[in-house]
Design a protein around this motif. Structure first.
Motif, PDB file in Angstrom:
ATOM      1  N   LEU A 146      57.788 -23.401  32.778  1.00  0.00           N
ATOM      2  CA  LEU A 146      56.600 -22.072  31.999  1.00  0.00           C
ATOM      3  C   LEU A 146      55.926 -22.578  32.905  1.00  0.00           C
ATOM      4  N   TRP A 147      54.757 -21.366  33.063  1.00  0.00           N
ATOM      5  CA  TRP A 147      54.594 -21.156  34.582  1.00  0.00           C
ATOM      6  C   TRP A 147      52.996 -21.799  34.127  1.00  0.00           C
ATOM      7  N   PRO A 148      52.100 -23.251  34.540  1.00  0.00           N
ATOM      8  CA  PRO A 148      53.216 -23.913  36.272  1.00  0.00           C
ATOM      9  C   PRO A 148      53.619 -24.972  35.153  1.00  0.00           C
ATOM     10  N   LEU A 149      53.877 -25.332  34.393  1.00  0.00           N
ATOM     11  CA  LEU A 149      54.241 -26.618  33.119  1.00  0.00           C
ATOM     12  C   LEU A 149      55.522 -25.871  33.063  1.00  0.00           C
ATOM     13  N   TRP A 150      56.676 -26.722  31.936  1.00  0.00           N
ATOM     14  CA  TRP A 150      58.189 -26.336  31.361  1.00  0.00           C
ATOM     15  C   TRP A 150      57.892 -26.711  29.852  1.00  0.00           C
ATOM     16  N   THR A 151      58.345 -26.605  28.891  1.00  0.00           N
ATOM     17  CA  THR A 151      58.760 -27.739  28.428  1.00  0.00           C
ATOM     18  C   THR A 151      59.995 -27.711  27.313  1.00  0.00           C
ATOM     19  N   VAL A 152      59.784 -29.022  26.974  1.00  0.00           N
ATOM     20  CA  VAL A 152      60.977 -29.770  26.556  1.00  0.00           C
ATOM     21  C   VAL A 152      61.426 -29.867  24.722  1.00  0.00           C
ATOM     22  N   LEU A 153      62.904 -29.490  24.634  1.00  0.00           N
ATOM     23  CA  LEU A 153      63.732 -29.376  23.462  1.00  0.00           C
ATOM     24  C   LEU A 153      63.509 -31.069  23.244  1.00  0.00           C
ATOM     25  N   VAL A 154      62.993 -31.702  21.822  1.00  0.00           N
ATOM     26  CA  VAL A 154      63.504 -33.036  21.464  1.00  0.00           C
ATOM     27  C   VAL A 154      64.413 -32.903  20.532  1.00  0.00           C
ATOM     28  N   ASP A 170      51.448 -17.914  24.709  1.00  0.00           N
ATOM     29  CA  ASP A 170      52.469 -16.381  23.407  1.00  0.00           C
ATOM     30  C   ASP A 170      53.860 -17.023  23.863  1.00  0.00           C
ATOM     31  N   ASP A 171      54.310 -16.585  24.889  1.00  0.00           N
ATOM     32  CA  ASP A 171      55.827 -17.185  25.230  1.00  0.00           C
ATOM     33  C   ASP A 171      56.058 -18.170  25.337  1.00  0.00           C
ATOM     34  N   LEU A 172      55.137 -19.658  25.257  1.00  0.00           N
ATOM     35  CA  LEU A 172      55.757 -20.746  25.052  1.00  0.00           C
ATOM     36  C   LEU A 172      56.100 -21.281  23.756  1.00  0.00           C
ATOM     37  N   LEU A 173      55.376 -20.243  22.837  1.00  0.00           N
ATOM     38  CA  LEU A 173      55.546 -19.733  21.685  1.00  0.00           C
ATOM     39  C   LEU A 173      56.148 -19.677  20.299  1.00  0.00           C
ATOM     40  N   ARG A 174      56.668 -18.634  21.234  1.00  0.00           N
ATOM     41  CA  ARG A 174      57.685 -17.981  21.193  1.00  0.00           C
ATOM     42  C   ARG A 174      59.536 -19.031  21.152  1.00  0.00           C
ATOM     43  N   HIS A 175      58.759 -19.594  22.602  1.00  0.00           N
ATOM     44  CA  HIS A 175      60.178 -20.293  22.117  1.00  0.00           C
ATOM     45  C   HIS A 175      60.141 -20.857  21.552  1.00  0.00           C
ATOM     46  N   GLU A 176      59.743 -22.208  21.825  1.00  0.00           N
ATOM     47  CA  GLU A 176      59.221 -23.202  21.233  1.00  0.00           C
ATOM     48  C   GLU A 176      59.564 -23.043  19.111  1.00  0.00           C
ATOM     49  N   THR A 224      57.345 -31.032  32.359  1.00  0.00           N
ATOM     50  CA  THR A 224      56.880 -30.732  31.497  1.00  0.00           C
ATOM     51  C   THR A 224      55.723 -30.037  29.820  1.00  0.00           C
ATOM     52  N   GLY A 225      55.433 -28.970  29.814  1.00  0.00           N
ATOM     53  CA  GLY A 225      54.861 -27.850  29.325  1.00  0.00           C
ATOM     54  C   GLY A 225      54.800 -27.590  27.340  1.00  0.00           C
ATOM     55  N   GLY A 226      55.929 -28.403  27.107  1.00  0.00           N
ATOM     56  CA  GLY A 226      55.636 -28.399  25.860  1.00  0.00           C
ATOM     57  C   GLY A 226      56.953 -29.149  25.154  1.00  0.00           C
ATOM     58  N   TYR A 227      57.396 -29.055  23.795  1.00  0.00           N
ATOM     59  CA  TYR A 227      58.275 -29.202  23.213  1.00  0.00           C
ATOM     60  C   TYR A 227      58.106 -29.080  22.061  1.00  0.00           C
ATOM     61  N   ALA A 228      59.589 -29.369  21.290  1.00  0.00           N
ATOM     62  CA  ALA A 228      59.761 -29.204  20.022  1.00  0.00           C
ATOM     63  C   ALA A 228      60.879 -30.747  19.585  1.00  0.00           C
TER      64      ALA A 228
END
Length: 429
Positions: free
Chosen positions: A13-21, A288-294, A261-265
């Protein structure tokens, strides 16, 4: 995490990313039969208490513990009924006065989340607290639903402490779940402001309450996309999203995520995933794209997790595909990172594309982009339905890639793998 297995999967994610747990819950498993007592069972609208593993050879100390467990269970049942019924006085009545401040906050947070099911099931016998005569500790498996009264409940294991008080022991404290499961739930430790839509629940701290209207609108739009990626069963009754400020980001679910990390599930059981977004530095253009992703993770992934790093590209590639929102490949914002990865260290194998927790940002972005482009190739060639058939076979049914490819596409995986890699390379040539 003594009661769960955690798998990390970062997302660009720009500029952060997200992690799936992904958490494979082991609650209630592996306990000796003798130790499972006083379990509350639902029978229609009544709650009944049953005892398992009673033995005629129990020593006096065990009998004392069993009796205490039964009395604690009765108190927990009273508290559960009060919580679901909105009776704060009744919820507090089972506890000593020093515990009331923490319990009031928990009560308010859970009521804001529209708790509809709350069950307490003792896990083992109570044990004396060392150095505190008359005080006991009991592990309790709480199960909860939000909004939907008929959901499959999510479990959380929490330590409770009690003081003897005749037939009605008094609750001294509720511990945080971080020491016994996957990490502290937001409603255990934070005041929450909540907005609820037709498909989502969005919660944050009171300081960030002003973000709720826009977050809810974005979450509801993302949920419509994510619902299309359910591969087995029904869509989640509500997608659960928590928007964390800087302090909460470090505390909710144990914190400790990679710096990018910008977010995770996180899988919390009962077929539910709870999504956490990092408010610190998250640009509105990326939400928006972060929410669709997660939310696509929440819709598509099996509760028990997925079969390790070899399939990471498929898990994240599908979520990136959903997050991209149907835009053309040349508008995918990670192409520059993919190009750098392809031209440098990548060996051309999808199963080895997973980034390390300490990987630099460009390497993370490139990994996600490779997964996206590989999945995009399969969708473009075979269509989304056959891609989801492949995903289900690999992730839910635990079939090999070879078997899944033959089943979904009628092709050998070795051939498809090379086609995916060629497509990735062509996209950034």
């Amino acid at each position: 995490m003594t009661d769960g297995v955690r798998q990390l999967a970062p997302r660009r994610l720009w500029p952060l990313w997200t992690v799936l747990v992904v958490v494979v819950l082991l609650l209630g498993c592996g306990l000796p039969a003798l130790l499972v007592v006083g379990v509350i069972r639902e029978s229609g609208s009544r709650a009944t208490i049953s005892r398992f593993g009673a033995s005629a050879a129990d020593d006096p100390a065990t009998e004392v513990a069993r009796g205490l467990s039964d009395r604690m269970t009765a108190q927990l049942q009273r508290q559960s009924t009060a919580l679901v019924g909105g009776d704060r006085a009744g919820y507090l009545a089972v506890a000593e006065a020093p515990a009331h401040a923490d319990l009031r906050r928990r009560f308010a947070a859970l009521r804001a989340l529209k708790v509809t099911v709350w069950r307490a099931e003792p896990s083992g016998l109570p044990v004396p607290v060392e150095g505190k005569p008359g005080e006991w500790r009991l592990l309790v498996r709480f199960q909860y639903c939000f909004v939907a009264p008929t959901c499959q409940p999510s479990p959380v294991l929490i330590g409770t402490r009690w003081r003897e008080n005749g037939d009605q022991p008094l609750l001294v404290a509720l511990e945080e779940s971080k020491s016994v499961e996957t990490g502290t739930r937001p409603w255990e430790v934070s005041d929450l402001a909540v907005a609820i839509g037709a498909r989502t629940i969005v919660a944050t701290t009171p300081a960030l309450r002003g973000k709720l209207p826009s977050l809810l609108a974005q979450a509801e739009a993302a949920a419509k996309v994510a619902d299309g990626y359910v591969v087995t069963g029904s869509p989640p009754d509500r997608y659960r999203i928590f928007y964390a400020g800087p302090a909460e980001w470090k505390r909710w679910y144990g914190g400790g995520r990679p710096q990018w990390t910008g977010g995770y599930a996180v899988t919390v059981g009962g077929g539910h995933h709870e999504v956490v977004l990092n408010a610190d530095g998250l640009p509105s253009s990326g939400t928006d794209d972060l929410l669709r992703h997660e939310l696509t993770h929440a819709a598509s992934l099996p509760e028990r997790g997925y079969p390790g790093k070899a399939t990471w590209w498929l898990v994240e590639g599908l979520a990136e595909f959903a997050g991209a929102g149907g835009q053309p490949i040349d508008r995918y914002e990670g192409l520059a990172e993919v190009r750098k990865l392809v031209q440098s260290s990548w060996d051309g194998r999808l199963e080895g594309i997973t980034p390390a927790d300490d990987a630099p940002a460009e390497r993370v972005g490139g990994s996600y982009g490779v997964g996206y482009l590989a999945v995009r190739h399969l969708v473009d060639r075979y269509g989304p339905e056959r891609l989801l058939t492949f995903f289900k076979a690999v992730l839910h049914e635990r079939k090999t890639l070879d078997v899944a490819a033959e089943q979904a596409f009628g092709e050998r995986w070795s051939v498809l793998h090379d086609e995916c890699v060629a497509s990735v390379r062509a996209a950034v040539a």
